[in-house]
Design a protein around this motif. Structure first.
Motif, PDB file in Angstrom:
ATOM      1  N   ARG A  75      -6.178   1.604  12.611  1.00 35.57           N
ATOM      2  CA  ARG A  75      -5.143   2.583  12.229  1.00 35.57           C
ATOM      3  C   ARG A  75      -5.625   3.517  11.132  1.00 35.57           C
ATOM      4  NH1 ARG A  75      -1.309  -1.791  10.007  1.00 35.57           N
ATOM      5  NH2 ARG A  75      -2.958  -3.037   9.149  1.00 35.57           N
ATOM      6  N   ILE A  76      -6.767   3.272  10.587  1.00 35.16           N
ATOM      7  CA  ILE A  76      -7.407   4.029   9.508  1.00 35.16           C
ATOM      8  C   ILE A  76      -6.480   4.240   8.310  1.00 35.16           C
ATOM      9  CG2 ILE A  76      -7.059   6.367  10.401  1.00 35.16           C
ATOM     10  CD1 ILE A  76     -10.121   6.691   9.627  1.00 35.16           C
ATOM     11  N   GLY A  77      -5.994   3.116   7.831  1.00 32.81           N
ATOM     12  CA  GLY A  77      -5.119   3.087   6.678  1.00 32.81           C
ATOM     13  C   GLY A  77      -4.488   1.717   6.592  1.00 32.81           C
ATOM     14  N   ALA A  78      -3.304   1.654   6.040  1.00 30.04           N
ATOM     15  CA  ALA A  78      -2.571   0.396   5.934  1.00 30.04           C
ATOM     16  C   ALA A  78      -1.144   0.611   6.413  1.00 30.04           C
ATOM     17  CB  ALA A  78      -2.568  -0.082   4.483  1.00 30.04           C
ATOM     18  N   ASP A  79      -0.511  -0.489   6.757  1.00 29.54           N
ATOM     19  CA  ASP A  79       0.888  -0.481   7.184  1.00 29.54           C
ATOM     20  C   ASP A  79       1.061   0.310   8.489  1.00 29.54           C
ATOM     21  OD1 ASP A  79       1.408  -1.958   4.856  1.00 29.54           O
ATOM     22  OD2 ASP A  79       1.760  -0.146   3.699  1.00 29.54           O
ATOM     23  N   SER A  80       2.012   1.239   8.511  1.00 33.29           N
ATOM     24  CA  SER A  80       2.223   2.000   9.743  1.00 33.29           C
ATOM     25  C   SER A  80       0.991   2.867  10.018  1.00 33.29           C
ATOM     26  CB  SER A  80       3.481   2.868   9.641  1.00 33.29           C
ATOM     27  OG  SER A  80       3.400   3.735   8.546  1.00 33.29           O
ATOM     28  N   ALA A  81       0.795   3.199  11.269  1.00 35.87           N
ATOM     29  CA  ALA A  81      -0.385   3.982  11.653  1.00 35.87           C
ATOM     30  C   ALA A  81      -0.384   5.343  10.956  1.00 35.87           C
ATOM     31  CB  ALA A  81      -0.424   4.161  13.166  1.00 35.87           C
ATOM     32  N   SER A 112       0.843  -1.187   0.000  1.00 32.36           N
ATOM     33  CA  SER A 112       0.000   0.000   0.000  1.00 32.36           C
ATOM     34  C   SER A 112       0.882   1.242   0.000  1.00 32.36           C
ATOM     35  CB  SER A 112      -0.887   0.009   1.243  1.00 32.36           C
ATOM     36  OG  SER A 112      -1.692  -1.127   1.261  1.00 32.36           O
ATOM     37  N   PRO A 113       0.728   2.097  -0.991  1.00 28.02           N
ATOM     38  CA  PRO A 113       1.578   3.289  -1.035  1.00 28.02           C
ATOM     39  C   PRO A 113       1.189   4.268   0.068  1.00 28.02           C
ATOM     40  CG  PRO A 113      -0.079   3.374  -2.757  1.00 28.02           C
ATOM     41  CD  PRO A 113      -0.200   2.032  -2.108  1.00 28.02           C
ATOM     42  N   HIS A 114       2.167   4.969   0.570  1.00 25.04           N
ATOM     43  CA  HIS A 114       1.876   6.020   1.538  1.00 25.04           C
ATOM     44  C   HIS A 114       1.671   7.311   0.765  1.00 25.04           C
ATOM     45  CE1 HIS A 114       2.469   4.160   5.533  1.00 25.04           C
ATOM     46  NE2 HIS A 114       2.940   3.219   4.741  1.00 25.04           N
ATOM     47  N   ASN A 156      -3.585  10.436  19.104  1.00 25.09           N
ATOM     48  CA  ASN A 156      -2.723   9.833  20.111  1.00 25.09           C
ATOM     49  C   ASN A 156      -1.321  10.399  19.939  1.00 25.09           C
ATOM     50  OD1 ASN A 156      -0.751   7.524  20.949  1.00 25.09           O
ATOM     51  ND2 ASN A 156      -2.682   6.956  21.921  1.00 25.09           N
ATOM     52  N   SER A 157      -0.670  10.728  21.040  1.00 25.77           N
ATOM     53  CA  SER A 157       0.648  11.378  20.952  1.00 25.77           C
ATOM     54  C   SER A 157       1.804  10.408  20.733  1.00 25.77           C
ATOM     55  CB  SER A 157       0.904  12.210  22.214  1.00 25.77           C
ATOM     56  OG  SER A 157       0.965  11.368  23.347  1.00 25.77           O
ATOM     57  N   GLN A 158       1.572   9.091  20.806  1.00 26.09           N
ATOM     58  CA  GLN A 158       2.646   8.118  20.602  1.00 26.09           C
ATOM     59  C   GLN A 158       2.869   7.914  19.108  1.00 26.09           C
ATOM     60  OE1 GLN A 158       4.692   6.527  22.927  1.00 26.09           O
ATOM     61  NE2 GLN A 158       5.783   5.912  21.088  1.00 26.09           N
ATOM     62  N   LEU A 159       3.964   8.422  18.604  1.00 25.23           N
ATOM     63  CA  LEU A 159       4.295   8.281  17.187  1.00 25.23           C
ATOM     64  C   LEU A 159       5.038   6.967  16.950  1.00 25.23           C
ATOM     65  CD1 LEU A 159       5.436  11.937  16.440  1.00 25.23           C
ATOM     66  CD2 LEU A 159       3.187  10.909  16.063  1.00 25.23           C
ATOM     67  N   GLY A 160       5.142   6.573  15.687  1.00 27.53           N
ATOM     68  CA  GLY A 160       5.929   5.401  15.319  1.00 27.53           C
ATOM     69  C   GLY A 160       5.219   4.080  15.525  1.00 27.53           C
ATOM     70  N   GLN A 161       3.902   4.075  15.642  1.00 30.35           N
ATOM     71  CA  GLN A 161       3.166   2.829  15.843  1.00 30.35           C
ATOM     72  C   GLN A 161       2.953   2.119  14.507  1.00 30.35           C
ATOM     73  OE1 GLN A 161      -0.046   2.858  18.825  1.00 30.35           O
ATOM     74  NE2 GLN A 161       0.345   5.053  19.024  1.00 30.35           N
ATOM     75  N   TRP A 162       2.932   0.799  14.561  1.00 28.75           N
ATOM     76  CA  TRP A 162       2.636   0.003  13.381  1.00 28.75           C
ATOM     77  C   TRP A 162       1.204  -0.484  13.516  1.00 28.75           C
ATOM     78  CZ3 TRP A 162       4.692  -0.677   8.765  1.00 28.75           C
ATOM     79  CH2 TRP A 162       4.187  -1.691   7.957  1.00 28.75           C
ATOM     80  N   VAL A 213      -2.161  14.894   6.449  1.00 29.98           N
ATOM     81  CA  VAL A 213      -2.360  13.500   6.842  1.00 29.98           C
ATOM     82  C   VAL A 213      -1.500  12.623   5.938  1.00 29.98           C
ATOM     83  CG1 VAL A 213      -4.035  11.630   7.119  1.00 29.98           C
ATOM     84  CG2 VAL A 213      -4.738  13.988   7.556  1.00 29.98           C
ATOM     85  N   THR A 214      -0.720  11.730   6.545  1.00 27.17           N
ATOM     86  CA  THR A 214       0.090  10.773   5.805  1.00 27.17           C
ATOM     87  C   THR A 214      -0.388   9.382   6.187  1.00 27.17           C
ATOM     88  OG1 THR A 214       1.963  12.302   5.828  1.00 27.17           O
ATOM     89  CG2 THR A 214       2.441   9.992   5.312  1.00 27.17           C
ATOM     90  N   TYR A 215      -0.730   8.580   5.162  1.00 23.04           N
ATOM     91  CA  TYR A 215      -1.368   7.293   5.441  1.00 23.04           C
ATOM     92  C   TYR A 215      -1.071   6.270   4.354  1.00 23.04           C
ATOM     93  CZ  TYR A 215      -4.801   9.170   2.084  1.00 23.04           C
ATOM     94  OH  TYR A 215      -5.417   9.695   0.981  1.00 23.04           O
ATOM     95  N   GLY A 216      -1.151   4.999   4.742  1.00 24.25           N
ATOM     96  CA  GLY A 216      -1.087   3.915   3.779  1.00 24.25           C
ATOM     97  C   GLY A 216      -2.442   3.834   3.088  1.00 24.25           C
ATOM     98  N   GLN A 217      -2.446   3.651   1.771  1.00 22.80           N
ATOM     99  CA  GLN A 217      -3.687   3.737   1.002  1.00 22.80           C
ATOM    100  C   GLN A 217      -4.062   2.385   0.392  1.00 22.80           C
ATOM    101  OE1 GLN A 217      -3.742   6.154  -2.628  1.00 22.80           O
ATOM    102  NE2 GLN A 217      -5.618   7.104  -1.863  1.00 22.80           N
ATOM    103  N   PRO A 218      -4.782   1.557   1.159  1.00 16.00           N
ATOM    104  CA  PRO A 218      -5.212   0.278   0.597  1.00 16.00           C
ATOM    105  C   PRO A 218      -6.372   0.458  -0.385  1.00 16.00           C
ATOM    106  CG  PRO A 218      -6.140   0.560   2.763  1.00 16.00           C
ATOM    107  CD  PRO A 218      -5.219   1.733   2.538  1.00 16.00           C
ATOM    108  N   SER A 219      -6.620  -0.580  -1.162  1.00 18.20           N
ATOM    109  CA  SER A 219      -7.747  -0.611  -2.098  1.00 18.20           C
ATOM    110  C   SER A 219      -8.817  -1.562  -1.568  1.00 18.20           C
ATOM    111  CB  SER A 219      -7.287  -1.089  -3.468  1.00 18.20           C
ATOM    112  OG  SER A 219      -6.377  -0.179  -4.031  1.00 18.20           O
TER     113      SER A 219
END
Length: 166
Positions: free
Chosen positions: A63-69, A22-24, A106-112, A34-40
């Protein structure tokens, strides 16, 4: 020479595999990004009751997207869903339900994904509840649209809009 060619082949293979994921993408506006993984959709049922076979069950943090949060950046202080938010970058989660969505910063960055959400839920900055929105046409790829007055989300015909002021 064989080692060089093998290394080149493996590198190309890795890049091909990575680009097939999934492309970001970034939806960038004047005050939010907003930066997000874009599933189909790929013919799947996206949202539904637990056990229904839907991709994302109602009542479960996603995570409202794909891959990393998904990550949202507020470029200056404002309000999001009528609640104050400070300029900064946050992880964006959501819980779909039959009639509404709960949108979480949520303030915790870097979540998968949302796999560790429960571990970091004490770092929630705000939660807002917004009604489901049904779009007249289907969107194959998960899409965020950043406007001056809202953050809009659509996937298939489902989505929501969170009002924002800056």
């Amino acid at each position: 020479m064989k080692t060089t060619l093998l290394s080149l082949f493996l590198t190309l293979l890795a890049f091909t595999w990575a680009s097939a994921q999934s492309p970001h993408v970034t939806a960038d506006g004047k005050n939010m990004k907003v930066t997000y993984g874009q599933p189909s959709k790929k013919g799947r049922v996206l949202f539904g009751k637990a056990g229904s076979g839907s991709l994302e069950p109602y009542g479960k943090v996603w995570r409202i997207g794909a891959d990393s949060a998904t990550v949202i950046t507020f470029k200056k202080d404002g309000t999001f869903g009528g609640k104050p938010v400070k300029a900064g970058t946050y992880t964006l989660f959501a819980t779909p339900n039959e009639k509404e969505w709960t949108v979480i910063l949520n303030s915790q960055l870097g979540q998968w994904g949302a796999y560790s959400y429960d571990k970091f839920k004490d770092k929630d900055v705000l939660k807002v509840t917004v009604p489901n929105k049904t779009y007249p046409s289907s969107e194959e790829k998960l899409t965020f649209t950043v406007k001056d007055t809202s953050l809009d989300f659509q996937w298939d015909k489902a989505g929501f809009s969170v009002p924002a002021k800056f």
